[in-house]
Design a protein around this motif. Structure first.
Motif, PDB file in Angstrom:
ATOM      1  N   PRO A 122     -18.185 -10.072 -13.176  1.00  0.00           N
ATOM      2  CA  PRO A 122     -17.283  -8.971 -13.511  1.00  0.00           C
ATOM      3  C   PRO A 122     -16.633  -8.373 -12.257  1.00  0.00           C
ATOM      4  O   PRO A 122     -17.297  -8.111 -11.258  1.00  0.00           O
ATOM      5  N   GLY A 123     -15.319  -8.202 -12.346  1.00  0.00           N
ATOM      6  CA  GLY A 123     -14.571  -7.607 -11.246  1.00  0.00           C
ATOM      7  C   GLY A 123     -14.244  -8.567 -10.115  1.00  0.00           C
ATOM      8  O   GLY A 123     -13.636  -8.167  -9.120  1.00  0.00           O
ATOM      9  N   ARG A 124     -14.651  -9.811 -10.226  1.00  0.00           N
ATOM     10  CA  ARG A 124     -14.376 -10.811  -9.189  1.00  0.00           C
ATOM     11  C   ARG A 124     -13.653 -11.995  -9.825  1.00  0.00           C
ATOM     12  O   ARG A 124     -13.873 -12.323 -10.991  1.00  0.00           O
ATOM     13  N   GLU A 125     -12.805 -12.632  -9.044  1.00  0.00           N
ATOM     14  CA  GLU A 125     -12.074 -13.790  -9.539  1.00  0.00           C
ATOM     15  C   GLU A 125     -12.583 -15.045  -8.851  1.00  0.00           C
ATOM     16  O   GLU A 125     -12.718 -15.087  -7.632  1.00  0.00           O
ATOM     17  N   ILE A 126     -12.888 -16.060  -9.665  1.00  0.00           N
ATOM     18  CA  ILE A 126     -13.299 -17.354  -9.107  1.00  0.00           C
ATOM     19  C   ILE A 126     -12.042 -18.076  -8.642  1.00  0.00           C
ATOM     20  O   ILE A 126     -11.146 -18.369  -9.430  1.00  0.00           O
ATOM     21  N   ARG A 127     -11.966 -18.337  -7.339  1.00  0.00           N
ATOM     22  CA  ARG A 127     -10.808 -19.013  -6.750  1.00  0.00           C
ATOM     23  C   ARG A 127     -10.966 -20.524  -6.731  1.00  0.00           C
ATOM     24  O   ARG A 127      -9.986 -21.245  -6.806  1.00  0.00           O
ATOM     25  N   ASP A 128     -12.220 -20.991  -6.598  1.00  0.00           N
ATOM     26  CA  ASP A 128     -12.442 -22.432  -6.496  1.00  0.00           C
ATOM     27  C   ASP A 128     -13.811 -22.767  -7.064  1.00  0.00           C
ATOM     28  O   ASP A 128     -14.792 -22.089  -6.749  1.00  0.00           O
ATOM     29  N   ILE A 129     -13.850 -23.779  -7.895  1.00  0.00           N
ATOM     30  CA  ILE A 129     -15.125 -24.296  -8.394  1.00  0.00           C
ATOM     31  C   ILE A 129     -15.490 -25.478  -7.513  1.00  0.00           C
ATOM     32  O   ILE A 129     -14.765 -26.473  -7.460  1.00  0.00           O
ATOM     33  N   ILE A 130     -16.602 -25.358  -6.821  1.00  0.00           N
ATOM     34  CA  ILE A 130     -16.997 -26.391  -5.865  1.00  0.00           C
ATOM     35  C   ILE A 130     -17.831 -27.472  -6.543  1.00  0.00           C
ATOM     36  O   ILE A 130     -17.650 -28.654  -6.298  1.00  0.00           O
ATOM     37  N   GLY A 131     -18.738 -27.078  -7.396  1.00  0.00           N
ATOM     38  CA  GLY A 131     -19.528 -28.074  -8.118  1.00  0.00           C
ATOM     39  C   GLY A 131     -20.965 -27.644  -8.307  1.00  0.00           C
ATOM     40  O   GLY A 131     -21.396 -26.588  -7.850  1.00  0.00           O
ATOM     41  N   MET A 132     -21.722 -28.513  -8.953  1.00  0.00           N
ATOM     42  CA  MET A 132     -23.112 -28.208  -9.247  1.00  0.00           C
ATOM     43  C   MET A 132     -23.949 -28.232  -7.970  1.00  0.00           C
ATOM     44  O   MET A 132     -23.753 -29.076  -7.103  1.00  0.00           O
ATOM     45  N   VAL A 133     -24.868 -27.278  -7.886  1.00  0.00           N
ATOM     46  CA  VAL A 133     -25.855 -27.252  -6.809  1.00  0.00           C
ATOM     47  C   VAL A 133     -27.225 -27.083  -7.432  1.00  0.00           C
ATOM     48  O   VAL A 133     -27.357 -26.567  -8.536  1.00  0.00           O
ATOM     49  N   LYS A 134     -28.235 -27.570  -6.723  1.00  0.00           N
ATOM     50  CA  LYS A 134     -29.585 -27.473  -7.260  1.00  0.00           C
ATOM     51  C   LYS A 134     -30.580 -27.403  -6.124  1.00  0.00           C
ATOM     52  O   LYS A 134     -30.296 -27.742  -4.983  1.00  0.00           O
ATOM     53  N   GLY A 135     -31.750 -26.930  -6.471  1.00  0.00           N
ATOM     54  CA  GLY A 135     -32.871 -26.909  -5.552  1.00  0.00           C
ATOM     55  C   GLY A 135     -34.132 -27.059  -6.372  1.00  0.00           C
ATOM     56  O   GLY A 135     -34.220 -26.554  -7.486  1.00  0.00           O
ATOM     57  N   SER A 136     -35.093 -27.801  -5.836  1.00  0.00           N
ATOM     58  CA  SER A 136     -36.318 -27.990  -6.611  1.00  0.00           C
ATOM     59  C   SER A 136     -37.533 -28.041  -5.702  1.00  0.00           C
ATOM     60  O   SER A 136     -37.422 -28.216  -4.486  1.00  0.00           O
ATOM     61  N   THR A 137     -38.670 -27.891  -6.313  1.00  0.00           N
ATOM     62  CA  THR A 137     -39.949 -28.037  -5.636  1.00  0.00           C
ATOM     63  C   THR A 137     -40.968 -28.505  -6.663  1.00  0.00           C
ATOM     64  O   THR A 137     -40.827 -28.225  -7.856  1.00  0.00           O
ATOM     65  N   VAL A 138     -41.953 -29.229  -6.190  1.00  0.00           N
ATOM     66  CA  VAL A 138     -43.057 -29.651  -7.041  1.00  0.00           C
ATOM     67  C   VAL A 138     -44.309 -28.962  -6.516  1.00  0.00           C
ATOM     68  O   VAL A 138     -44.631 -29.064  -5.340  1.00  0.00           O
ATOM     69  N   GLN A 139     -44.964 -28.236  -7.377  1.00  0.00           N
ATOM     70  CA  GLN A 139     -46.175 -27.503  -7.012  1.00  0.00           C
ATOM     71  C   GLN A 139     -47.362 -28.113  -7.739  1.00  0.00           C
ATOM     72  O   GLN A 139     -47.261 -28.450  -8.916  1.00  0.00           O
TER      73      GLN A 139
END
Length: 104
Positions: free
Chosen positions: A10-27
């Motif tokens: 809200p109140g911000r405009e998305i100028r560019d969609i860069i793509g999917m990002v992820k992070g994971s860990t196995v515990q």
């Protein structure tokens, strides 16, 4: 880095969609924590050792996702989600993912 679970900020405009990002860990479970958790199941209540372990895993996964987003030049992540899955007995993967974007 702004992180939201919504598709817009809200109140911000998305100028560019860069793509999917992820992070994971196995515990994996710790033998000492597993012993204490086993005792807790006898009397009932929260198994704090596992709560703490999963909170730490979520924080690591989100941190890795943010690092990946920063490396792409993003300043925000929209549509962020957390997911977990069992990879083997006694070990779980936590993954954080979303869409890296550049906002004004």
């Amino acid at each position: 880095m702004i992180i939201v679970t919504t598709d817009a900020i809200p109140g911000r405009e998305i100028r560019d969609i860069i793509g999917m990002v992820k992070g994971s860990t196995v515990q994996s479970k710790h033998i000492g924590k597993d012993f204490m958790a086993g005792l807790k199941t006898i009397v009932g209540g929260e198994i704090k050792e596992y709560t703490d372990m999963l909170n730490e895993a979520r924080e690591k996964a989100i941190e890795r996702m943010v690092d990946e987003a920063r490396n792409t030049g993003a300043n925000a992540i929209v549509g962020m989600r957390l997911q977990s899955s069992s990879v083997m007995q006694g070990a779980s993967e936590i993954i954080a993912y979303g869409t890296a974007v550049w906002i004004d």
